[in-house]
Write a protein that holds these residues in place. Structure first.
Motif, PDB file in Angstrom:
ATOM      1  N   ASP A  43       0.830  -1.208   0.000  1.00  0.00           N
ATOM      2  CA  ASP A  43       0.000   0.000   0.000  1.00  0.00           C
ATOM      3  C   ASP A  43       0.862   1.255   0.000  1.00  0.00           C
ATOM      4  O   ASP A  43       0.637   2.171  -0.794  1.00  0.00           O
ATOM      5  CB  ASP A  43      -0.930   0.026   1.221  1.00  0.00           C
ATOM      6  N   HIS A  57      -1.846   2.366 -12.628  1.00  0.00           N
ATOM      7  CA  HIS A  57      -2.846   3.041 -11.805  1.00  0.00           C
ATOM      8  C   HIS A  57      -3.193   4.405 -12.379  1.00  0.00           C
ATOM      9  O   HIS A  57      -2.348   5.071 -12.986  1.00  0.00           O
ATOM     10  CB  HIS A  57      -2.324   3.229 -10.378  1.00  0.00           C
ATOM     11  N   TRP A  65      -5.706  -3.367  -0.408  1.00  0.00           N
ATOM     12  CA  TRP A  65      -6.086  -4.562  -1.154  1.00  0.00           C
ATOM     13  C   TRP A  65      -6.186  -5.795  -0.254  1.00  0.00           C
ATOM     14  O   TRP A  65      -5.805  -6.891  -0.640  1.00  0.00           O
ATOM     15  CB  TRP A  65      -5.128  -4.752  -2.328  1.00  0.00           C
ATOM     16  N   ASP A  66      -6.725  -5.588   0.923  1.00  0.00           N
ATOM     17  CA  ASP A  66      -7.149  -6.641   1.855  1.00  0.00           C
ATOM     18  C   ASP A  66      -8.485  -6.181   2.412  1.00  0.00           C
ATOM     19  O   ASP A  66      -8.565  -5.071   2.954  1.00  0.00           O
ATOM     20  CB  ASP A  66      -6.163  -6.768   3.026  1.00  0.00           C
ATOM     21  N   ARG A  90      -8.633 -10.731  -1.254  1.00  0.00           N
ATOM     22  CA  ARG A  90      -7.452  -9.976  -1.659  1.00  0.00           C
ATOM     23  C   ARG A  90      -7.725  -9.524  -3.089  1.00  0.00           C
ATOM     24  O   ARG A  90      -7.520 -10.277  -4.038  1.00  0.00           O
ATOM     25  CB  ARG A  90      -6.197 -10.844  -1.581  1.00  0.00           C
ATOM     26  N   ALA A  93      -4.727  -5.666  -7.181  1.00  0.00           N
ATOM     27  CA  ALA A  93      -4.070  -4.423  -6.761  1.00  0.00           C
ATOM     28  C   ALA A  93      -3.886  -3.426  -7.889  1.00  0.00           C
ATOM     29  O   ALA A  93      -3.420  -2.310  -7.652  1.00  0.00           O
ATOM     30  CB  ALA A  93      -2.711  -4.743  -6.138  1.00  0.00           C
ATOM     31  N   ASP A  96      -8.876   0.113  -8.077  1.00  0.00           N
ATOM     32  CA  ASP A  96      -9.138   0.833  -6.838  1.00  0.00           C
ATOM     33  C   ASP A  96      -9.281  -0.160  -5.689  1.00  0.00           C
ATOM     34  O   ASP A  96      -9.863  -1.241  -5.843  1.00  0.00           O
ATOM     35  CB  ASP A  96     -10.421   1.661  -6.957  1.00  0.00           C
ATOM     36  N   GLY A  97      -8.767   0.227  -4.520  1.00  0.00           N
ATOM     37  CA  GLY A  97      -8.755  -0.659  -3.374  1.00  0.00           C
ATOM     38  C   GLY A  97      -9.906  -0.443  -2.414  1.00  0.00           C
ATOM     39  O   GLY A  97     -10.976   0.056  -2.794  1.00  0.00           O
ATOM     40  N   CYS A  98      -9.654  -0.784  -1.151  1.00  0.00           N
ATOM     41  CA  CYS A  98     -10.743  -0.961  -0.189  1.00  0.00           C
ATOM     42  C   CYS A  98     -10.616  -0.109   1.074  1.00  0.00           C
ATOM     43  O   CYS A  98     -11.272  -0.400   2.070  1.00  0.00           O
ATOM     44  CB  CYS A  98     -10.840  -2.430   0.197  1.00  0.00           C
TER      45      CYS A  98
END
Length: 310
Positions: A43, A57, A65-66, A90, A93, A96-98
């Motif tokens: 991250d 990106h 990404w978890d 997972r 990556a 867009d992540g979480c």
């Protein structure tokens, strides 16, 4: 919804709490109401721009990404999940992540959350546990009866590595600092090495596998621990082929990938009490800067997690 995004690369200060639209799941995707999101070194490496030439990106970018949460909606053609399911994943990556109140992930990246653990704990599992599994079994081919040296056993990846290797029937030697030796034994290590006081080369001779989670000088010195025909597998940097040849060994780089089916297997191990989750610290979503600073010390004991919602 609220999301932690970066609009430019840089230090923790570029992490920004934004108001953004709730995403809509496409074909094969899940909309997840995020309960917790794990914080991993990838991250802050992405935040700093270290992977800008590798991953395509687009900024602004939501990190993280978890994830563990509840399925809010499903896209067309999704089977195996329905709204209300508790899941963990997972995600890819490159997307867009979480670090957000809602996130869209691909259905094949997810598995039903182990019911015996909390969302906080579940968010600490996917990336680290999948990394350890891929390195030890897919890349190194670790088998019952073999000897494995695991560096940084008190870290997220190392801690899962100890437990998975032990469950597979290997003899596990793990390194950590003085304060973390008891944790390594609790996780199942057969032998523990205090790297601040002892030479791991002396303490871990003739191993079949070295699991390198540190890189640099530690990786360079670890070749001397391997028996001929052994494997040094790293999750940090690709081992040098010439050095491997000099030691009559093999080097491998393990790169984690989303794998919902394997997360389902891990869930069974967790619910059976074979694998446990070690949480170092939990931060609220709006304290992502502090969480990143903590991760960047390199001394987290287990996993760091953002608490997004109850």
């Amino acid at each position: 919804m609220k999301a932690i995004r970066i609009h430019r690369y840089g230090g923790p200060e570029v992490l920004q709490l934004d108001e953004v639209p709730v995403p809509v799941p496409a074909d094969g995707e899940l909309l997840v109401r995020v309960k917790a999101a794990g914080v991993n070194p990838v991250d802050w490496k992405i935040r700093e721009g270290r992977l800008a030439g590798i991953m395509a990106h687009r900024l602004p970018l939501t990190l993280g990404w978890d994830v563990a949460g509840v399925v809010e909606a499903v896209g067309a053609s999704v089977t195996g999940f329905r709204p209300g399911d508790d899941i963990y994943a997972r995600p890819d990556a490159s997307r867009d992540g979480c670090y957000a109140e809602y996130a869209v992930i691909r259905a094949d990246e997810a598995a039903i959350k182990p019911p015996t653990i909390s969302f906080i704990e579940a968010a600490g599992v996917p990336l680290a546990a999948l990394t350890a599994w891929k390195a030890l079994f897919d890349e190194a081919g670790l088998k019952a009866g073999q000897r494995v040296l695991i560096h940084a056993g008190a870290g997220g990846v190392g801690g899962f590595g100890i437990q998975l290797a032990k469950h597979a029937g290997a003899h596990v030697i793990a390194t950590a600092s003085t304060d973390n030796l008891a944790l390594l034994r609790l996780l199942g290590a057969d032998d523990v090495v205090d790297y601040t006081r002892e030479n791991f080369i002396v303490r871990a001779p003739d191993v079949d596998v070295v699991f390198d989670t540190i890189g640099g000088e530690t990786q360079d010195r670890s070749w001397a621990c391997l028996r001929p025909g052994g494997v040094l597998v790293s999750v940090v940097s690709a081992p040098d082929p010439e050095t491997a040849q000099q030691h009559r060994a093999r080097g491998a780089l393990a790169v984690v990938e989303p794998n919902g089916a394997r997360l389902a297997e891990l869930a069974r191990l967790i619910d059976a009490g074979i694998v446990t989750v070690v949480i170092d610290d939990v931060y609220p979503l709006d304290a992502a800067r502090e969480a990143h600073a903590h991760s960047q010390t390199g001394h987290a004991r287990g996993k760091i997690v953002l608490h997004v919602a109850d």
